[in-house]
Design an enzyme around this catalytic site. Structure first.
Site, PDB file in Angstrom:
ATOM      1  N   ASP A   1      11.501  -0.544   9.473  1.00 36.43           N
ATOM      2  CA  ASP A   1      10.506   0.469   9.825  1.00 36.43           C
ATOM      3  C   ASP A   1       9.396  -0.045  10.745  1.00 36.43           C
ATOM      4  O   ASP A   1       8.510   0.718  11.109  1.00 36.43           O
ATOM      5  CB  ASP A   1       9.885   1.058   8.564  1.00 36.43           C
TER       6      ASP A   1
ATOM      7  N   TYR B   1       5.468  -8.709  15.149  1.00 38.47           N
ATOM      8  CA  TYR B   1       5.925  -9.960  14.535  1.00 38.47           C
ATOM      9  C   TYR B   1       6.091 -11.096  15.544  1.00 38.47           C
ATOM     10  O   TYR B   1       6.177 -12.260  15.155  1.00 38.47           O
ATOM     11  CB  TYR B   1       7.246  -9.732  13.789  1.00 38.47           C
TER      12      TYR B   1
END
Length: 441
Positions: A172, A264
């Protein structure tokens, strides 16, 4: 419209209640006949289940059956969909992973670097067994896996189940980022049409369009750089760690303005800075234990004690809505576009065919139909090839019980690089993860 029999595997998760709210929100688009909770941790599951039973009586009375069990046959038999969100070793092991990493001066994070390696090796065996269990009782069920680290898990599951066309790994994070994009652009998130490529937690948005075909990419970049970038998803919006992460995404865009980065990537592009801001005595895992987990447990306890979900701190989260919408598109052949993880097979033409890439795809009754990306620029190709080599080596280390390949994997990973440090981390991780890892030789 057929009503579905849905199983939540790993229903003791702190994300389960958000998923339940999402099922309520989407019940007209993904109607359920039966809902089953399955978990090996009976006590942890029970709290979520008892709260859900009260919640659904009030907000989903048309559901014909809700139950919870630790019995595989009872859970999976005749399932249409299984949503998987397990965490082998729990948050306690995540905390140890992060502390060991930080002790050696490298990134401590659940999916990146040594933490991702350790969690990946713990997850692979349980995920393989879980898929086998599901297939024994529900050969044709769709399995939608959220279990982290999704990149390593996806590679391992493709190796173990190469012909299973109803096993799909999804994440997600791209849609959570898109919520912030939508807010900045004055759009609804489901009206954004992204172009994206990469590996899980290691990718870039190349274009942001709306459903009318308007290109918002340059305007969005400018707004992020000049106005800042903050998380908007309710689950993370007030989380200081996530706020800093989105600030760092702005810096990544300023340093590398060609494409919009997945958040990330901060751990791989700025590993030293990520280490400096972390506290081994207050890891991200500890923040989750004292934060989201406590909040969810308290909320469930309150619902059970009061016998009602009225006034409870429950809300729809993007984690759940994304999973449910993707499932609906598969179930009813809606051909809706989502970013999912699939085998490359030429989608990104200058990357290995067996890489598990994260790209936009139409979700159909016959599975995801990914869009071709073509060649990607050298900088991104180089980063991805190194990261994929790490993911593949971790997976091979699991299947081959190879100590050497695990050290090689960490040496390749941008958060570590140093082989002496890689070996020291692997040695310490073996001591801590003994019951969960294969015996390495």
């Amino acid at each position: 419209m057929k009503k579905q029999r849905l199983v939540i595997a790993g229903s003791g998760s702190t994300y389960t209640m958000g998923m339940m709210m999402s099922l309520i929100e989407e019940k007209d688009h993904f109607p359920l006949k039966d809902l089953v909770f399955y978990d090996i941790d009976e006590k942890r599951q029970e709290r979520n289940a008892e709260a859900t039973e009260i919640l659904f009586k009030e907000r989903y009375p048309e559901l014909e059956s809700f139950s919870y069990t630790t019995d595989k046959k009872e859970a999976f038999e005749d399932a249409d969909f299984v949503f998987v969100q397990i965490r082998t070793g729990g948050l306690a092991m995540r905390e140890k992973d992060e502390q060991i990493s930080l002790k050696h001066g490298v990134v401590g994070q659940e999916t990146c670097g040594p933490g991702g390696m350790a969690y990946g090796l713990r997850s692979i065996g349980d995920m393989i067994q879980l898929v086998k269990d599901i297939r024994e009782y529900a050969p044709k069920a769709w399995i939608l896996n959220y279990t982290n680290p999704a990149a390593i898990v996806a590679v391992a599951l493709k190796k173990e189940f190469p012909d299973d066309e109803r096993l799909l790994n999804i994440c997600d994070m791209p849609i959570a980022i898109m919520i912030s994009y939508a807010k900045m652009l004055g759009l609804e998130v489901w009206d954004i049409v992204p172009e994206y490529f990469g590996l899980n937690h290691f990718g870039w948005f190349t274009k942001i369009y709306d459903t009318a075909g308007n290109d918002h990419t340059d305007r969005l970049k400018s707004k992020i750089i000049h106005e800042g970038f903050i998380p908007e998803d309710k689950e993370i919006a007030n989380d200081v760690s996530w706020q800093k992460t989105f600030e760092q995404a702005r810096k990544m865009l300023m340093d590398f303005p060609e494409f919009l980065p997945n958040t990330y990537l901060q751990y791989y592009l700025y590993p030293d800075q990520m280490v400096e801001k972390e506290d081994p005595n207050c890891t991200r895992a500890r923040q989750v234990i004292d934060g989201r987990q406590k909040r969810v447990h308290d909320t469930c306890d309150g619902i059970i004690e009061q016998g009602t979900a009225e006034g409870a701190d429950l809300h729809v989260d993007i984690h759940g809505v994304f999973m449910v919408k993707a499932a609906a598109s598969l179930a009813y052949n809606l051909n809706e576009r989502y970013i999912v993880i699939v085998e490359n097979n030429g989608i990104i033409s200058n990357l290995p065919h067996d890489a598990m890439v994260e790209v936009p795809a139409l979700m159909t009754a016959n599975g995801p139909k990914p869009f071709a990306i073509g060649e990607i620029p050298v900088f991104y190709k180089g980063l991805i090839e190194g990261q994929y080599a790490y993911e593949k080596l971790v997976t091979e280390a699991y299947f081959e019980n190879s100590y050497v390949k695990l050290v090689q994997a960490l040496t390749l990973n941008r958060t570590v690089i140093n082989p002496v440090k890689a070996k020291a981390i692997v040695d310490e991780m073996i001591e801590v993860n003994g019951p969960y890892w294969p015996e390495l030789k």
